[in-house]
Design an enzyme around this catalytic site. Sequence first.
Site, PDB file in Angstrom:
ATOM      1  N   LYS A 192       0.801  -1.114   0.022  1.00 48.02           N
ATOM      2  CA  LYS A 192      -0.140   0.084   0.009  1.00 48.02           C
ATOM      3  C   LYS A 192       0.895   1.141   0.010  1.00 48.02           C
ATOM      4  CE  LYS A 192      -1.785   2.950   2.494  1.00 48.02           C
ATOM      5  NZ  LYS A 192      -1.803   3.939   1.973  1.00 48.02           N
ATOM      6  N   GLU A 268       9.571   1.186  10.720  1.00 44.95           N
ATOM      7  CA  GLU A 268      10.645   2.456  10.373  1.00 44.95           C
ATOM      8  C   GLU A 268       9.800   3.769  10.349  1.00 44.95           C
ATOM      9  OE1 GLU A 268      13.644   1.691   9.928  1.00 44.95           O
ATOM     10  OE2 GLU A 268      13.603  -0.462   9.640  1.00 44.95           O
ATOM     11  N   CYS A 303      13.769  10.932   6.508  1.00 46.80           N
ATOM     12  CA  CYS A 303      13.709  10.353   8.090  1.00 46.80           C
ATOM     13  C   CYS A 303      14.850  10.619   8.705  1.00 46.80           C
ATOM     14  CB  CYS A 303      13.193   8.901   8.115  1.00 46.80           C
ATOM     15  SG  CYS A 303      14.295   7.912   7.181  1.00 46.80           S
ATOM     16  N   GLU A 402       9.701  16.274  14.614  1.00 47.83           N
ATOM     17  CA  GLU A 402       9.957  16.048  13.286  1.00 47.83           C
ATOM     18  C   GLU A 402       9.236  17.028  12.153  1.00 47.83           C
ATOM     19  OE1 GLU A 402       8.941  12.299  11.254  1.00 47.83           O
ATOM     20  OE2 GLU A 402      11.008  12.105  10.516  1.00 47.83           O
TER      21      GLU A 402
HETATM   22  P1  NAD Z   1       2.493   8.594   7.562  1.00 48.22           P
HETATM   23  O1  NAD Z   1       2.706   7.737   8.730  1.00 48.22           O
HETATM   24  O2  NAD Z   1       1.513   9.707   7.567  1.00 48.22           O
HETATM   25  O3  NAD Z   1       1.747   7.653   6.424  1.00 48.22           O
HETATM   26  C1  NAD Z   1       2.770   6.456   6.253  1.00 48.22           C
HETATM   27  C2  NAD Z   1       1.932   5.448   5.609  1.00 48.22           C
HETATM   28  O4  NAD Z   1       0.958   4.971   6.210  1.00 48.22           O
HETATM   29  C3  NAD Z   1       1.075   5.958   4.261  1.00 48.22           C
HETATM   30  O5  NAD Z   1       0.764   4.880   3.215  1.00 48.22           O
HETATM   31  C4  NAD Z   1      -0.256   6.177   5.037  1.00 48.22           C
HETATM   32  O6  NAD Z   1      -1.360   6.192   4.006  1.00 48.22           O
HETATM   33  C5  NAD Z   1      -0.549   4.979   5.917  1.00 48.22           C
HETATM   34  N1  NAD Z   1      -1.369   5.289   7.070  1.00 48.22           N
HETATM   35  C6  NAD Z   1      -1.789   6.372   7.565  1.00 48.22           C
HETATM   36  N2  NAD Z   1      -2.698   6.230   8.411  1.00 48.22           N
HETATM   37  C7  NAD Z   1      -2.930   4.914   8.773  1.00 48.22           C
HETATM   38  C8  NAD Z   1      -3.654   4.154   9.511  1.00 48.22           C
HETATM   39  N3  NAD Z   1      -4.476   4.709  10.193  1.00 48.22           N
HETATM   40  N4  NAD Z   1      -3.590   2.553   9.254  1.00 48.22           N
HETATM   41  C9  NAD Z   1      -2.764   2.188   8.169  1.00 48.22           C
HETATM   42  N5  NAD Z   1      -2.162   3.122   7.572  1.00 48.22           N
HETATM   43  C10 NAD Z   1      -2.193   4.182   7.546  1.00 48.22           C
HETATM   44  O7  NAD Z   1       3.747   8.904   7.103  1.00 48.22           O
HETATM   45  P2  NAD Z   1       4.386   9.897   5.847  1.00 48.22           P
HETATM   46  O8  NAD Z   1       3.769  11.245   6.016  1.00 48.22           O
HETATM   47  O9  NAD Z   1       3.791   9.016   4.628  1.00 48.22           O
HETATM   48  O10 NAD Z   1       5.825   9.749   5.900  1.00 48.22           O
HETATM   49  C11 NAD Z   1       6.746  10.618   6.266  1.00 48.22           C
HETATM   50  C12 NAD Z   1       7.120   9.885   7.832  1.00 48.22           C
HETATM   51  O11 NAD Z   1       8.044   8.443   7.460  1.00 48.22           O
HETATM   52  C13 NAD Z   1       8.076  10.595   8.458  1.00 48.22           C
HETATM   53  O12 NAD Z   1       7.871  10.440   9.763  1.00 48.22           O
HETATM   54  C14 NAD Z   1       9.355   9.809   8.445  1.00 48.22           C
HETATM   55  O13 NAD Z   1      10.324   9.945   9.237  1.00 48.22           O
HETATM   56  C15 NAD Z   1       9.035   8.451   7.967  1.00 48.22           C
HETATM   57  N6  NAD Z   1       9.936   7.635   7.237  1.00 48.22           N
HETATM   58  C16 NAD Z   1      10.776   6.788   8.131  1.00 48.22           C
HETATM   59  C17 NAD Z   1      11.981   6.056   7.412  1.00 48.22           C
HETATM   60  C18 NAD Z   1      12.684   5.315   8.321  1.00 48.22           C
HETATM   61  O14 NAD Z   1      13.199   4.187   7.367  1.00 48.22           O
HETATM   62  N7  NAD Z   1      12.814   5.175   9.441  1.00 48.22           N
HETATM   63  C19 NAD Z   1      12.058   6.400   5.926  1.00 48.22           C
HETATM   64  C20 NAD Z   1      11.294   7.191   5.376  1.00 48.22           C
HETATM   65  C21 NAD Z   1      10.409   8.105   6.056  1.00 48.22           C
END
Ligand code: NAD
Length: 498
Positions: A192, A268, A303, A402
């Site tokens: 997804k 992650e 991230c 963040e």
């Molecule tokens: P997000 O948590 O808003 O969304 C991530 C994913 O989760 C999306 O596909 C979203 O649709 C889904 N999602 C949202 N609500 C959900 C729910 N209730 N149930 C299931 N899935 C749900 O994050 P984002 O804004 O897409 O990405 C940015 C974040 O990702 C930042 O916090 C960043 O630090 C992190 N990130 C971490 C790494 C790592 O390897 N640690 C790498 C890249 C990004």
Amino acid sequence: MTSHKSRQDWDALAQSITIKGQAFINGEYRDAVAGETFACISPVDGRVLANVASCDLADANLAVSNARATFESGVWAHLPPAERKKIVIRFAELIEENSDELALLETLDMGKPIRYSKAVDVNGAARAIRWSGEAVDKIYDELAPTPHNEIGMITREPVGVVAAIVPWNFPMLMACWKLGPALASGNSVVLKPSEKSPLTAIRLGELAIEAGMPKGVLNVLPGFGHTVGKALALHMDVDTLVFTGSTKIAKQLMIYAGESNMKRVWLEAGGKSPNIVFADAPDLDAAASAAASAIAFNQGEVCTAGSRLLVEASIKDVFIEKVVENLKGWQPGHPLDPETQVGAVVDQQQLDTVLTYIDKGAQGGAKMVCGGSRVMAETGGLFVEPTVFDNVNNDMAIAREEIFGPVLSVITFDTPEQAVAIANDTDYGLASAVWTSDIGKAHKTAKALRTGMVWINHYDGGDMTAPFGGYKQSGNGRDKSLHAFEKYTEVKATWIAL
Ligand code: NAD
Ligand code: MN
């Protein structure tokens, strides 16, 4: 892999490209069961790129049941590793053969500069898939040190159905860090992508089929987190959930797992990484250049962004000046211009978040040294200048939360102990960096830092060969390297009496 395309070439390709927006289930593109779609809007110029299937519970059920049936049939899971390897490597080759198209989709969808879409995202995605494929017929199981009349076998088996929920900042790369080891191990996957960046994931579905992967092994469900994402996380027939995204959603996924089938959850999540510069850094110019790219690369939507710059007080003024000078080379430009270093922020909501934090920084008493504004608004795109705040206190919101944008908080320290205390005073524990010529101080500091990755005298190093992931609220488990396979396999102990 190097591209010689000009801005005009990319514009022309952007006009002629076919953009797919359907879900991919059991080897076929199809609309969402309910027929719902959402508009995929480009942050580059505001145009609608595609109407994308908005999947929901019904699509999750369909994809998971197909993934389960494919897994149980053994067409993929029971292939000899050397055979799965060939197909996985072919998948990587197809990503490379379609690199211009995939890079363009990434740039149009989430705004990053085309040069990095190619060199970092597509290239890195292909490398992740290939490396995992190459590894899979070289991983051996174990025998326990048993008495003479017994044999204890310790084997790893694929977990079954894996759901992968990924973010928008490196859409295809984050997906492929999961897909490589998940597919190579013999699992079936339901991917997804983020609703903010679904396009490359959708295209990967058919490339997997073209590579020879049986239908049902890789399924792709575009849609929102609270609909299809939640449905997958609560699904009783998903064995393992792997996630990259925010800490807030990561915590929610653990709750969903507990409320449903106790599926394994590997996370992650976010970061607020400290970049510690001591006065005895071997090369202050190199450190300043790295500090600038650590916050400006990918519009700060990283991230591991070096969002807290911890500088020894004696060099602070000189060092900030050098960082600001370097950031002049990181001003936003059109993402399809091959020279552009900084592109558009992913969407209006994210732009608003970044601008709100910039206001908070200024009102909270920090001193803005450069940047601070939206720029190039006349293009219809979403661009923001790299912004530096001096005189930041580690308790301010811009030091604790963040931002996920190009906003740097500079904090000073006097002693190594102070630097470590400030660095570790955070909910996160993803990455950190240390700049010093003193090898003892470098190692001592690196050991004291509570982060999954530490970089010494550079920023953001790494490769498929080394694990990636965080301590504390930055997550659990690791992507990349052979450690990543642990997420996608169960351990079985088989004990034989002779
Ligand atoms: P997000 O948590 O808003 O969304 C991530 C994913 O989760 C999306 O596909 C979203 O649709 C889904 N999602 C949202 N609500 C959900 C729910 N209730 N149930 C299931 N899935 C749900 O994050 P984002 O804004 O897409 O990405 C940015 C974040 O990702 C930042 O916090 C960043 O630090 C992190 N990130 C971490 C790494 C790592 O390897 N640690 C790498 C890249 C990004
Ligand atoms: Mn988008």
